[in-house]
Design an enzyme around this catalytic site. Sequence first.
Site, PDB file in Angstrom:
ATOM      1  N   SER A  53       0.811  -1.225   0.000  1.00 38.54           N
ATOM      2  CA  SER A  53       0.000   0.000   0.000  1.00 38.54           C
ATOM      3  C   SER A  53       0.841   1.270   0.000  1.00 38.54           C
ATOM      4  CB  SER A  53      -0.948   0.004   1.203  1.00 38.54           C
ATOM      5  OG  SER A  53      -0.217  -0.147   2.416  1.00 38.54           O
ATOM      6  N   GLY A  90      -2.132  -4.350   1.196  1.00 40.95           N
ATOM      7  CA  GLY A  90      -2.232  -5.612   1.922  1.00 40.95           C
ATOM      8  C   GLY A  90      -1.232  -6.663   1.483  1.00 40.95           C
ATOM      9  N   ASN A 118       4.050  -5.501   5.805  1.00 48.04           N
ATOM     10  CA  ASN A 118       2.852  -6.212   6.275  1.00 48.04           C
ATOM     11  C   ASN A 118       3.210  -7.524   6.966  1.00 48.04           C
ATOM     12  OD1 ASN A 118       0.862  -4.347   5.449  1.00 48.04           O
ATOM     13  ND2 ASN A 118       1.013  -5.060   3.342  1.00 48.04           N
ATOM     14  N   ASP A 201      -4.224   6.870  10.304  1.00 50.40           N
ATOM     15  CA  ASP A 201      -3.845   5.524  10.754  1.00 50.40           C
ATOM     16  C   ASP A 201      -2.407   5.470  11.261  1.00 50.40           C
ATOM     17  OD1 ASP A 201      -2.248   5.524   8.469  1.00 50.40           O
ATOM     18  OD2 ASP A 201      -3.527   4.169   7.342  1.00 50.40           O
ATOM     19  N   HIS A 204       0.346   5.196   6.849  1.00 44.51           N
ATOM     20  CA  HIS A 204       0.473   5.582   5.439  1.00 44.51           C
ATOM     21  C   HIS A 204       0.719   7.085   5.290  1.00 44.51           C
ATOM     22  CE1 HIS A 204      -1.904   1.804   5.377  1.00 44.51           C
ATOM     23  NE2 HIS A 204      -1.118   1.553   4.341  1.00 44.51           N
TER      24      HIS A 204
END
Length: 225
Positions: A53, A90, A118, A201, A204
């Site tokens: 991402s 993801g 991730n 979040d 990012h």
Amino acid sequence: MKNVFSLFRLYLLLLLLGFSCSQKKNQESTTAIANPEVEDQRERKTVLFFGNSLTAGYGIEEDEAFPALIQTRLDSLDLDYRVINGGLSGETTASGLSRLDWFLEEKPEIFVLELGGNDGLRGIPLEETEKNLREIIRSVKNKYPETKILLAGMQIPPNMGQSYTDQFQGMYAKIAEEEGVTLIPFLLEGVAGDPDLNLPDGIHPTAEGHQLVAATVWEYLEPLI
């Protein structure tokens, strides 16, 4: 006799018209082949960003993500490169390895590998992450030995314990050295942990954050161009 001369003149006229059309088609064909725009398109080299991402530009417009900013930089320098954004939100190293072949259908001049974050956030065993990253690098090398590879290093918060976090961070330098690829020590240098440069979040980057990421990437990418 008059009719014979008339037919002869008509025949000559048709021959001249046919020659003219043929000459025109040949000129058009030659022009198309010599068209510099067609040549430029054919000669452009590829920079492939293969990641998750962060590469995809989660939460912002695609043209604000750092791969697009790199394309803008290349264009501003009149360099014949095109950027492919192979980011997928993801993505883990395992899923990245499984879809790699599709992206390698076109030979990348430069391959930028940005995966593993991730894996770390999910606590995937480091041995598995390292194995997958090495296999991705080796797959690119085996198919295109001349391709230059950039490995983007990543860091994670100590949620999985300090030992795991430290080993995760050191894994990228180890892989880069042993596999003979260029290392970006930390992709999010100057961005990670800054609330003004990250989305709510906290993971990012914002559009402004991506500008800093692009600057970091360019520092290591430019010598390979």
